[in-house]
Design a protein around this motif. Structure first.
Motif, short mmCIF file in Angstrom:
data_model
loop_
_atom_site.label_atom_id
_atom_site.label_comp_id
_atom_site.label_asym_id
_atom_site.label_seq_id
_atom_site.Cartn_x
_atom_site.Cartn_y
_atom_site.Cartn_z
N ALA A 314 -9.03 0.03 1.73
CA ALA A 314 -8.48 -2.08 2.20
C ALA A 314 -7.61 -2.59 0.78
CB ALA A 314 -8.97 -2.08 2.55
N PHE A 315 -8.18 -1.87 -0.32
CA PHE A 315 -7.69 -2.19 -1.79
C PHE A 315 -6.44 -1.67 -1.92
CE2 PHE A 315 -7.30 -0.78 -6.52
CZ PHE A 315 -7.17 -1.81 -6.83
N LEU A 316 -6.48 -0.20 -1.98
CA LEU A 316 -5.07 0.27 -2.13
C LEU A 316 -3.32 -0.48 -1.54
CD1 LEU A 316 -5.50 4.42 -1.86
CD2 LEU A 316 -5.07 2.79 -4.28
N LEU A 317 -4.16 -1.19 -0.36
CA LEU A 317 -3.25 -2.38 0.55
C LEU A 317 -3.13 -3.40 -0.70
CD1 LEU A 317 -4.07 -1.36 3.96
CD2 LEU A 317 -2.42 -0.04 3.10
N THR A 318 -3.47 -3.49 -1.04
CA THR A 318 -3.44 -5.17 -1.74
C THR A 318 -2.60 -5.14 -3.25
OG1 THR A 318 -5.20 -4.48 -3.50
CG2 THR A 318 -5.77 -5.26 -1.89
N LEU A 319 -2.12 -3.18 -3.63
CA LEU A 319 -1.14 -2.96 -4.27
C LEU A 319 0.72 -3.01 -3.43
CD1 LEU A 319 -2.67 -0.58 -5.81
CD2 LEU A 319 -2.79 -2.47 -6.24
N ASN A 320 0.78 -3.37 -2.24
CA ASN A 320 2.04 -3.31 -1.40
C ASN A 320 2.54 -5.05 -2.10
OD1 ASN A 320 2.04 -1.35 -0.57
ND2 ASN A 320 0.74 -2.41 1.77
N ASP A 321 4.20 -4.69 -2.79
CA ASP A 321 4.71 -5.90 -3.29
C ASP A 321 6.05 -6.13 -2.00
OD1 ASP A 321 6.07 -7.51 -4.95
OD2 ASP A 321 5.99 -6.73 -6.55
N ARG A 322 5.25 -6.55 -0.90
CA ARG A 322 6.47 -7.36 -0.39
C ARG A 322 7.51 -8.38 -0.94
NH1 ARG A 322 8.47 -11.35 3.55
NH2 ARG A 322 8.52 -10.50 6.04
N GLU A 323 7.26 -8.99 -2.22
CA GLU A 323 8.23 -9.50 -2.37
C GLU A 323 8.90 -8.83 -3.25
OE1 GLU A 323 7.40 -12.06 -6.78
OE2 GLU A 323 6.35 -12.93 -4.39
N PHE A 324 9.42 -7.55 -3.53
CA PHE A 324 9.43 -6.38 -4.21
C PHE A 324 10.69 -6.11 -3.64
CE2 PHE A 324 10.16 -2.27 -5.53
CZ PHE A 324 11.01 -2.15 -6.58
N VAL A 325 10.15 -5.40 -2.23
CA VAL A 325 11.05 -5.13 -1.00
C VAL A 325 11.92 -5.43 -0.70
CG1 VAL A 325 9.08 -2.71 -1.02
CG2 VAL A 325 9.06 -4.81 0.89
N LYS A 326 11.78 -7.21 -0.95
CA LYS A 326 11.86 -8.11 0.56
C LYS A 326 13.74 -8.99 -0.57
CE LYS A 326 10.56 -7.41 3.94
NZ LYS A 326 11.34 -6.99 5.70
#
Length: 343
Positions: A314-326
């Motif tokens: 759950a914590f590791l998923l907070t490191l996803n950067d949707r802004e970056f990949v989009k």
């Protein structure tokens, strides 16, 4: 309150540049100082634009089928997900998983084995590798020089329409240096614009106790080399950094990857053998080989309950950067490189 710091505020402008020419690169103030010297080599809009076009053009490969983006796609945080090992010209297969590309300005050594120690020459490795692009830099320059599009873009970037290998590599590097991932939920929490859920906070505490020695905040890697405790693949026989240094201590040592954007950049590990985060966590808790190539913390074995593993994910998923990949600025430059222009 935490703020983004524009890189150009730290630059000593050269006479050839104006603030309008400089690429507006922003770095959070909680990030460490970059390894790359932006004062010595500032980013310009024209060089970044040229580098972006080159990154997506298969003209860099011998048969015109493979671009940098073939193995480093923007929607995968500039990694790839369709196969464990990178593919090149003639459907050849390499021996490693293509690493994600972001926050490169903080990395002294590049590639899984640290074979390259400066980003401005890194692209030479895949271009010349027989199993990747299989081309010589001399032939690439000839092909680019024959195109009006590139003569124009190189002139805008370097005030010289005569294309050189040095300018080619520098432009690609400038684009790659713009690939900064700092827009995840974790970053919003650091900027005090968001907060972790109870489960995410528990996972964060687990992470700090067990993972932070190698995957240091806020980049979530020390970018050093370490043993991951995996048994060597009997077919690939990859000895990691040993292949570069020939030092016994570096046998099966690989560069520590960042934990940012894990939802986009699977499969995991240098050979892409794991497709799910749960498999990676199970390896470090149950399957790791007890040897001197792994850190003391890992050798002592991480013990996590099933619930703690879920909290950690759950914590590791907070490191996803949707802004970056989009980010459209990082994607295929359709406004410049039309399909007919890339051939």
């Amino acid at each position: 309150m935490l703020k983004y710091i524009p890189v150009f505020l730290f630059l000593v402008p050269l006479l050839a540049f104006t603030f309008k020419d400089l690429y507006p690169l922003y770095i959070p103030e909680y990030f460490p100082k970059p390894v790359y010297d932006f004062k010595k080599e500032p980013l310009t809009r024209e060089k970044v634009e040229l580098g972006r076009v080159l990154f997506y053009d298969p003209i860099l490969s011998k048969d015109g089928t493979i671009s940098c983006a073939s193995c480093h796609t923007s929607y995968n945080a500039f990694a790839h997900t369709d196969h464990a090992l990178s593919h090149g010209i003639g459907d050849s297969t390499g021996k490693r998983n293509a690493p994600a590309l972001f926050n490169l300005a903080w990395q002294k050594d590049l590639m899984w084995d640290g074979a390259v120690n400066h980003i401005e020459v890194q692209a030479l490795a895949p271009i010349s590798d027989k199993k990747e692009m299989g081309e010589s830099i001399e032939n690439v320059v000839k092909k680019l020089q024959a195109k009006k599009l590139y003569r124009t873009l190189f002139y805008k970037a370097f005030s010289d329409s005569t294309i050189t290998g040095q300018h080619l590599l520098k432009a690609i590097a400038q684009f790659q240096l713009t690939l900064i991932s700092a827009g995840s939920k974790y970053d919003q929490v650091k900027k005090r614009k968001d907060s972790f859920t109870e489960q995410e906070q528990k996972g964060y505490e687990i992470f700090k106790r067990n993972c932070n020695s190698c995957h240091q905040e806020p980049l979530f890697s020390s970018y050093q080399f370490a043993g991951n405790g995996l048994p060597m693949d009997s077919y690939l026989k990859d000895q990691g950094r040993f292949g570069i240094t020939k030092q016994p201590k570096d046998n099966q040592m690989f560069k520590i990857p960042s934990l940012r954007n894990l939802s986009y950049s699977y499969p995991y590990m240098h050979d892409g053998r794991f497709t799910r985060l749960s498999q990676v966590i199970n390896h470090y808790t149950n399957g790791i080989q007890q040897n001197s190539k792994v850190s003391k913390e890992i050798r002592n074995k991480i013990i996590l309950s099933d619930n703690e593993k879920v909290d950690l994910i759950a914590f590791l998923l907070t490191l996803n950067d949707r802004e970056f990949v989009k980010n459209q600025d990082f994607q295929f430059p359709k406004e410049i490189l039309l399909p007919s222009e890339g051939k």
